[in-house]
Design a protein around this motif. Sequence first.
Motif, PDB file in Angstrom:
ATOM      1  N   ALA A   2       0.823  -1.203   0.000  1.00 39.35           N
ATOM      2  CA  ALA A   2       0.000   0.000   0.000  1.00 39.35           C
ATOM      3  C   ALA A   2       0.861   1.259   0.000  1.00 39.35           C
ATOM      4  CB  ALA A   2      -0.934  -0.014   1.211  1.00 39.35           C
ATOM      5  N   LEU A   3       1.980   1.232   0.734  1.00 39.03           N
ATOM      6  CA  LEU A   3       2.865   2.393   0.772  1.00 39.03           C
ATOM      7  C   LEU A   3       3.543   2.621  -0.577  1.00 39.03           C
ATOM      8  CD1 LEU A   3       4.518   1.962   4.278  1.00 39.03           C
ATOM      9  CD2 LEU A   3       2.654   3.501   3.631  1.00 39.03           C
ATOM     10  N   SER A   4       3.925   1.537  -1.244  1.00 40.00           N
ATOM     11  CA  SER A   4       4.544   1.700  -2.562  1.00 40.00           C
ATOM     12  C   SER A   4       3.548   2.313  -3.544  1.00 40.00           C
ATOM     13  CB  SER A   4       5.061   0.362  -3.084  1.00 40.00           C
ATOM     14  OG  SER A   4       4.007  -0.487  -3.500  1.00 40.00           O
ATOM     15  N   GLU A   5       2.273   1.916  -3.439  1.00 39.43           N
ATOM     16  CA  GLU A   5       1.237   2.515  -4.289  1.00 39.43           C
ATOM     17  C   GLU A   5       1.008   3.971  -3.916  1.00 39.43           C
ATOM     18  OE1 GLU A   5      -0.824  -1.877  -4.466  1.00 39.43           O
ATOM     19  OE2 GLU A   5      -1.728  -0.289  -3.268  1.00 39.43           O
ATOM     20  N   ALA A   6       1.059   4.265  -2.617  1.00 39.13           N
ATOM     21  CA  ALA A   6       0.900   5.650  -2.180  1.00 39.13           C
ATOM     22  C   ALA A   6       2.006   6.532  -2.748  1.00 39.13           C
ATOM     23  CB  ALA A   6       0.898   5.719  -0.649  1.00 39.13           C
ATOM     24  N   ALA A   7       3.241   6.039  -2.689  1.00 40.44           N
ATOM     25  CA  ALA A   7       4.353   6.794  -3.256  1.00 40.44           C
ATOM     26  C   ALA A   7       4.119   7.058  -4.737  1.00 40.44           C
ATOM     27  CB  ALA A   7       5.666   6.032  -3.037  1.00 40.44           C
ATOM     28  N   TYR A   8       3.626   6.050  -5.439  1.00 36.63           N
ATOM     29  CA  TYR A   8       3.371   6.187  -6.871  1.00 36.63           C
ATOM     30  C   TYR A   8       2.251   7.188  -7.133  1.00 36.63           C
ATOM     31  CZ  TYR A   8       3.046   4.586 -11.718  1.00 36.63           C
ATOM     32  OH  TYR A   8       3.056   4.500 -13.092  1.00 36.63           O
ATOM     33  N   MET A   9       1.248   7.214  -6.255  1.00 36.36           N
ATOM     34  CA  MET A   9       0.123   8.128  -6.444  1.00 36.36           C
ATOM     35  C   MET A   9       0.551   9.583  -6.319  1.00 36.36           C
ATOM     36  SD  MET A   9      -2.754   5.861  -4.440  1.00 36.36           S
ATOM     37  CE  MET A   9      -4.235   6.790  -4.838  1.00 36.36           C
ATOM     38  N   THR A  10       1.598   9.855  -5.551  1.00 39.56           N
ATOM     39  CA  THR A  10       2.097  11.238  -5.520  1.00 39.56           C
ATOM     40  C   THR A  10       2.574  11.658  -6.903  1.00 39.56           C
ATOM     41  OG1 THR A  10       4.394  10.689  -4.905  1.00 39.56           O
ATOM     42  CG2 THR A  10       2.803  10.963  -3.108  1.00 39.56           C
ATOM     43  N   GLY A  11       3.149  10.701  -7.657  1.00 34.52           N
ATOM     44  CA  GLY A  11       3.565  10.994  -9.019  1.00 34.52           C
ATOM     45  C   GLY A  11       2.389  11.160  -9.962  1.00 34.52           C
ATOM     46  N   LEU A  12       1.310  10.400  -9.729  1.00 33.91           N
ATOM     47  CA  LEU A  12       0.105  10.582 -10.542  1.00 33.91           C
ATOM     48  C   LEU A  12      -0.442  11.998 -10.355  1.00 33.91           C
ATOM     49  CD1 LEU A  12      -1.836   7.217  -9.925  1.00 33.91           C
ATOM     50  CD2 LEU A  12      -0.147   7.738 -11.700  1.00 33.91           C
ATOM     51  N   GLU A  13      -0.489  12.443  -9.104  1.00 29.53           N
ATOM     52  CA  GLU A  13      -1.033  13.774  -8.839  1.00 29.53           C
ATOM     53  C   GLU A  13      -0.124  14.864  -9.380  1.00 29.53           C
ATOM     54  OE1 GLU A  13      -2.262  14.329  -4.813  1.00 29.53           O
ATOM     55  OE2 GLU A  13      -3.661  12.639  -4.871  1.00 29.53           O
ATOM     56  N   ARG A  14       1.177  14.665  -9.220  1.00 26.53           N
ATOM     57  CA  ARG A  14       2.109  15.672  -9.729  1.00 26.53           C
ATOM     58  C   ARG A  14       1.952  15.836 -11.241  1.00 26.53           C
ATOM     59  NH1 ARG A  14       6.144  13.278  -8.355  1.00 26.53           N
ATOM     60  NH2 ARG A  14       7.054  12.677 -10.356  1.00 26.53           N
ATOM     61  N   ASN A  15       1.516  14.760 -11.917  1.00 25.81           N
ATOM     62  CA  ASN A  15       1.316  14.784 -13.366  1.00 25.81           C
ATOM     63  C   ASN A  15      -0.166  14.790 -13.720  1.00 25.81           C
ATOM     64  OD1 ASN A  15       4.088  14.389 -14.805  1.00 25.81           O
ATOM     65  ND2 ASN A  15       4.142  12.976 -13.064  1.00 25.81           N
ATOM     66  N   SER A  23     -17.270  -8.023   5.855  1.00 27.77           N
ATOM     67  CA  SER A  23     -16.352  -7.461   4.870  1.00 27.77           C
ATOM     68  C   SER A  23     -15.294  -6.671   5.610  1.00 27.77           C
ATOM     69  CB  SER A  23     -17.094  -6.570   3.868  1.00 27.77           C
ATOM     70  OG  SER A  23     -17.757  -5.504   4.522  1.00 27.77           O
ATOM     71  N   TRP A  24     -14.118  -6.586   5.005  1.00 31.95           N
ATOM     72  CA  TRP A  24     -13.026  -5.854   5.638  1.00 31.95           C
ATOM     73  C   TRP A  24     -12.166  -5.194   4.565  1.00 31.95           C
ATOM     74  CZ3 TRP A  24     -13.946 -10.987   5.617  1.00 31.95           C
ATOM     75  CH2 TRP A  24     -13.007 -11.828   5.005  1.00 31.95           C
ATOM     76  N   SER A  25     -11.562  -4.088   4.965  1.00 34.68           N
ATOM     77  CA  SER A  25     -10.801  -3.258   4.035  1.00 34.68           C
ATOM     78  C   SER A  25      -9.324  -3.594   4.123  1.00 34.68           C
ATOM     79  CB  SER A  25     -11.000  -1.777   4.381  1.00 34.68           C
ATOM     80  OG  SER A  25     -12.366  -1.447   4.383  1.00 34.68           O
ATOM     81  N   SER A  26      -8.690  -3.737   2.991  1.00 34.25           N
ATOM     82  CA  SER A  26      -7.256  -4.000   2.955  1.00 34.25           C
ATOM     83  C   SER A  26      -6.473  -2.734   3.290  1.00 34.25           C
ATOM     84  CB  SER A  26      -6.850  -4.496   1.564  1.00 34.25           C
ATOM     85  OG  SER A  26      -7.013  -3.453   0.614  1.00 34.25           O
ATOM     86  N   ALA A  27      -5.174  -2.908   3.546  1.00 34.59           N
ATOM     87  CA  ALA A  27      -4.300  -1.747   3.729  1.00 34.59           C
ATOM     88  C   ALA A  27      -4.325  -0.866   2.489  1.00 34.59           C
ATOM     89  CB  ALA A  27      -2.878  -2.220   4.035  1.00 34.59           C
ATOM     90  N   ASN A  28      -4.413  -1.496   1.321  1.00 35.28           N
ATOM     91  CA  ASN A  28      -4.466  -0.742   0.071  1.00 35.28           C
ATOM     92  C   ASN A  28      -5.713   0.140   0.023  1.00 35.28           C
ATOM     93  OD1 ASN A  28      -3.579  -3.671  -0.115  1.00 35.28           O
ATOM     94  ND2 ASN A  28      -2.399  -2.789  -1.797  1.00 35.28           N
ATOM     95  N   TYR A  29      -6.834  -0.421   0.503  1.00 30.96           N
ATOM     96  CA  TYR A  29      -8.077   0.358   0.573  1.00 30.96           C
ATOM     97  C   TYR A  29      -7.877   1.596   1.430  1.00 30.96           C
ATOM     98  CZ  TYR A  29     -12.891   1.566   1.970  1.00 30.96           C
ATOM     99  OH  TYR A  29     -14.064   2.228   2.227  1.00 30.96           O
ATOM    100  N   GLN A  30      -7.259   1.414   2.597  1.00 31.61           N
ATOM    101  CA  GLN A  30      -7.093   2.550   3.506  1.00 31.61           C
ATOM    102  C   GLN A  30      -6.266   3.654   2.859  1.00 31.61           C
ATOM    103  OE1 GLN A  30      -8.832   2.899   6.007  1.00 31.61           O
ATOM    104  NE2 GLN A  30      -9.407   0.888   6.779  1.00 31.61           N
ATOM    105  N   VAL A  31      -5.242   3.276   2.116  1.00 24.95           N
ATOM    106  CA  VAL A  31      -4.424   4.276   1.422  1.00 24.95           C
ATOM    107  C   VAL A  31      -5.212   4.929   0.297  1.00 24.95           C
ATOM    108  CG1 VAL A  31      -2.468   4.515  -0.155  1.00 24.95           C
ATOM    109  CG2 VAL A  31      -2.167   3.378   2.053  1.00 24.95           C
ATOM    110  N   GLN A  32      -5.916   4.119  -0.499  1.00 19.38           N
ATOM    111  CA  GLN A  32      -6.718   4.684  -1.573  1.00 19.38           C
ATOM    112  C   GLN A  32      -7.760   5.659  -1.027  1.00 19.38           C
ATOM    113  OE1 GLN A  32      -6.559   4.181  -4.994  1.00 19.38           O
ATOM    114  NE2 GLN A  32      -4.691   2.983  -4.741  1.00 19.38           N
TER     115      GLN A  32
END
Length: 851
Positions: free
Chosen positions: A502-515, A548-557
């Motif tokens: 989830a953290l690696s995806e979060a880091a990548y999302m900063t690049g999505l927003e920057r672009n 139902s339960w939320s993954s760590a990825n869900y929490q970051v998203q």
Amino acid sequence: MHRIRLLTALSAATVLALPLTHATPSLGADGRAAVPEPDYTITAHAGESGPEISDTMYGVFFEDINYAADGGLYAELVRNRSFEFLPVDNRSYTGLTAWTPRAVGGGAGTATPVNDGSRLNERNRTYLQLSLANTGGGTYGVSNSGWNNGVALEAGKRYDFSVWARSDTAGGTPLTVSLRDETGATAYADPVRLQVNGDTWKKYAGTFTASATTDSARLWLQGEGVGTLRLDMVSLLPEDTFMGRENGLRKDLAEKIAALKPEFVRFPGGCLVNTGSMSGYDASSAWQRARAYQWKDTVGPVEERATNANFWGYNQSYGLGYFEYFQFAEDIGAMPLPVVPALVTGCGQNRATDDEALLQRHIQDTLDLIEFANGPVDSEWGALRAKMGHPEPFGLTHLGVGNEENLPAEFFERFAKFRAAIEARYPEITIISNSGPDDQGALFDQHWAQNRAAGVDMVDEHYYNSPTWFLQNNDRYDSYDRNGPKVFLGEYASQDNKLFNALSEAAYMTGLERNADVVRLASYAPLLANVDHVQWRPDMIWFDNDQSWSSANYQVQKLFMNNVGDRVVPSEASGKVIEPKPITGGIGLSTWATSVAYDDVSVTAPDGTELFADDFADGDAEGWSPLANRGTWSVVDGAYTQTDATAQDTLVRAANITASDYDLELEAKKLAGAEGFLVAFGVKDSGNFYWWNIGGWNNTRTVVEKATNGGKETLVAREGHSVETGRTYDVRVEVRGTHVRLFLDGQLFQEFDDDQVTEPFAQVVTRDEATGDLIVKVVNAQADPAVTRVDLGVKVASRAQMTVISGDPEEQNTRTAQPIKPVTSTIRGVDSSFTRTFAPYSVTFIRIQTR
């Protein structure tokens, strides 16, 4: 440049290995804690304006994978409700899958799925025939086990039952419907008693009020007397669906999706869209199964909709259809984004239709879809929408054509015809193309070249890679043409549900927003997974039949999707990065659904010094050890052979090469099976290695993959290459530090350089124009705390709201525990320039009011 490089001795693998540590401040001359020297700096230019962030930046992608629809988001509690489960869907299926014949109190009879002229309708062909022989009293019928081996009930809740039925018995047939346990001894509600009259299909209904909470009830249907009782479309739906909709959605799952505040919903798939037969239903021919998803199959009365063989190995009912998708998107305030097939199959099927009439029919179907969504109530398809309960248009603005095609030329020829027809009638619709199934390579480049040359509005990219890939590619979109097609990142994930993923995806999302001027839409995938029926992982939301339960990825998203901002604030960061290291480690041999013989394996230094050799002439393979307990390995006729042609993902390892420069050579011969052979190098363990997959993907392509902590990413690919059975191939892998050249039969076949820098620290700053808040988003995906100097360049309030997600990088949320969740607090001491220590393995959002 996004970040200044400062060298460090850490390797990519070390990011996970370091212990959690915290900085201890030193004391200054006055005895107060001194501010530690920052490891990183963030410089934001709050007085300047960066790219505007699209109001559709983040959304969700729904595909009926992992039983996400039936038994998932669709609230229907009866499995195989219309007895349409067949071996074409899954070899284990029959018309009685999930149903059990039941005789009670001396009753007797037979239960038989039937497809004949007495069927309910042409699209609902199989029904259940109960031949009742209750001559001595008692009852006979069936029970349904529901999804996940149980019908979930909640005490006090109401459940609506319905069935289509007919009886050939004069005076009719009494039918008792009840909710009981597996044995029938315990009742969970008062029964519903019906009288089935007449030998024509009629709908019968009733309502239960649950008297107890359980996740293991059964729905019992018991007929009295003698004669033939026919049943179809047996349904049990909770009244408490999302938004109270009839034929509605499971509330807890829909609420979790709504809580993300998605700006769009992409549906109905993925591989569902462009796999299977592209032909439609033809009542004059045999019932067609395994069709590509076609929207007209999924609308109208539920009992008249088709069922179909799902690409992911089960049956899909289409009870959750296009109307319900549009309605759900509207209910949660999201833009609907359907995807239609372009008559080029993907997901490994790789066929293109040459039937022009069929192509034109699909183009017309797409035009009809837009009319269904947006047309007036006096149009043909707008009238159907109104009849289904929604006279107002749904407001469709975006439409995808095609999905992950491996035949770019064939795809684009057909895409162009769709595009021309849609633009001629509906010029306001944004038409989305795609770039194939990978993030790079020849097919990817060809797709993009075609899209750019044609001036396509938007291109859908998909990729699933390791966390390291995401930490190495934060700047992926920095170099994209600002005037070219925009990007819809329709599917992405980092191949696991641990916090580190989830953290690696979060880091990548900063690049999505920057672009954000290039990337206009993005959605993690897949969205849902039934924990007992998983075809693909990772997934954002997990569930069983009552939880139902939320993954760590869900929490970051969710953190990103709820705090997007309206515009990027230009910023730069500097600090430590992780430099690449030479490719060292063991060597390996592998197979995938193939029997292969390997021989004359050697590793030599560039000067010819032998580092390892095994010709298996002595009849043993003592230097080799299995890293995966799969396959059957032994020395056969002087070659090391894996003889099981069905075993997947086998891997044996030898040696430990510490030199940075070396050559691995061997002979390989395919003996039988579906694919080619795999040669591994740089092997650390079963989750960390490189392999050259020669003749993979059903012997259609040759790819180098890198595995990092179990997740794989493609480094280089060559399409259309296959391996011949019985032919001996000479294989050579030439490693020079991070650069690798691969030779097949003495010819250079592929090469790559794995020299990317890993950036565990990432940031972006955005502005919420409605509140004036600056939102500082920082990801620290490493074991050390990140002492960071933040310069905002503008006066701000001294207090701010901070939300942090952090923890053990290997931790993940499960059914029984959800340790990964956000913590929000108020912090003080914020200024135009301040120092903040960001926790190890964390993502932090700080909302700061500007004055």
